[in-house]
Design an enzyme around this catalytic site. Structure first.
Site, mmCIF file in Angstrom:
data_model
loop_
_atom_site.group_PDB
_atom_site.id
_atom_site.type_symbol
_atom_site.label_atom_id
_atom_site.label_comp_id
_atom_site.label_asym_id
_atom_site.label_seq_id
_atom_site.Cartn_x
_atom_site.Cartn_y
_atom_site.Cartn_z
ATOM 1 N N HIS A 43 0.852 -1.190 0.000
ATOM 2 C CA HIS A 43 0.000 0.000 0.000
ATOM 3 C C HIS A 43 0.890 1.242 0.000
ATOM 4 O O HIS A 43 2.096 1.143 0.221
ATOM 5 C CB HIS A 43 -0.891 0.009 1.257
ATOM 6 C CG HIS A 43 -0.083 -0.050 2.517
ATOM 7 N ND1 HIS A 43 0.174 -1.237 3.163
ATOM 8 C CD2 HIS A 43 0.566 0.913 3.213
ATOM 9 C CE1 HIS A 43 0.933 -1.001 4.218
ATOM 10 N NE2 HIS A 43 1.190 0.305 4.275
ATOM 11 N N HIS A 130 5.114 6.672 -2.295
ATOM 12 C CA HIS A 130 5.837 5.512 -2.806
ATOM 13 C C HIS A 130 5.182 4.236 -2.276
ATOM 14 O O HIS A 130 4.447 4.269 -1.294
ATOM 15 C CB HIS A 130 7.306 5.561 -2.394
ATOM 16 C CG HIS A 130 7.505 5.474 -0.918
ATOM 17 N ND1 HIS A 130 7.379 6.564 -0.075
ATOM 18 C CD2 HIS A 130 7.785 4.421 -0.106
ATOM 19 C CE1 HIS A 130 7.573 6.196 1.167
ATOM 20 N NE2 HIS A 130 7.818 4.880 1.189
#
Length: 190
Positions: A43, A130
């Site tokens: 995630h 990221h």
């Protein structure tokens, strides 16, 4: 007082999980000691809150839901491979975000604002969206080999996802790794 390890994140599409699983299989050929993130746990973390008193979780979930309403759903493209602090000394291996960086930052800023209203301290460092795929456990000869593989895959294309919600998760540490439980969903947009 009961406490729960908590964070807020954005889930990624199955296609992104599949692409990063193939990438991890490629990177795993080196001897570096890396704890790779399981597919279901990949995630984009918006905010790690750490151990929070259980009595505060309702306020945190409500704050996340208010913040998410401030940003419309958006497309995020996962492209590029890198590491913190850098590729030559990787500690955290990540896939970058190209399309969608600005909406991610808007979502992060909205979360920071709303969470501050319920007593959560703001981050000191800037937010860089990221997707973490691994954490390097120790240095050694395998680390240089990993650095070379990361450089070879610098233009990795991980596919895209439509970001429609943020999720407040509880994280319980287990011998096999963390187990995440959804505490609340925060749909984007009005």
């Amino acid at each position: 007082m009961a406490r729960t390890r908590t964070f807020i994140a954005v889930d990624v599409a199955e296609g992104v999980r599949d692409a990063t699983t193939e990438l991890i299989e490629y990177l795993s050929q080196c001897e570096a000691k890396v704890r790779w993130v399981a597919g279901e746990n990949r995630h984009v973390t918006l905010k790690f809150l750490g151990e929070q008193p259980d009595k505060r979780l309702g306020d945190i979930c409500s704050a996340a839901q208010r913040a998410a309403r401030e940003v419309e759903p958006f497309h995020a493209q996962f492209h590029g491979l890198g590491a913190f602090p850098n590729v030559q000394r990787p500690r955290t291996v990540w896939v970058g975000v190209t399309d969608g960086r600005e909406p991610f930052r808007q979502l992060f800023n909205a979360m920071e604002h709303e969470l501050a209203q319920v007593g959560i301290r703001k981050e000191r460092r800037g937010f860089q969206p990221h997707l973490t795929i691994g954490r390097v456990r120790q240095g050694g000869p395998g680390q240089q080999e990993l650095a070379g593989l990361l450089e070879q895959q610098a233009e990795f294309d991980g596919g895209g996802t439509i970001v429609r919600e943020a999720i407040v998760f509880a994280s319980n540490l287990d011998r096999e790794g963390p187990v995440y439980t959804v505490l609340a969903r925060a749909p984007l947009g009005k």
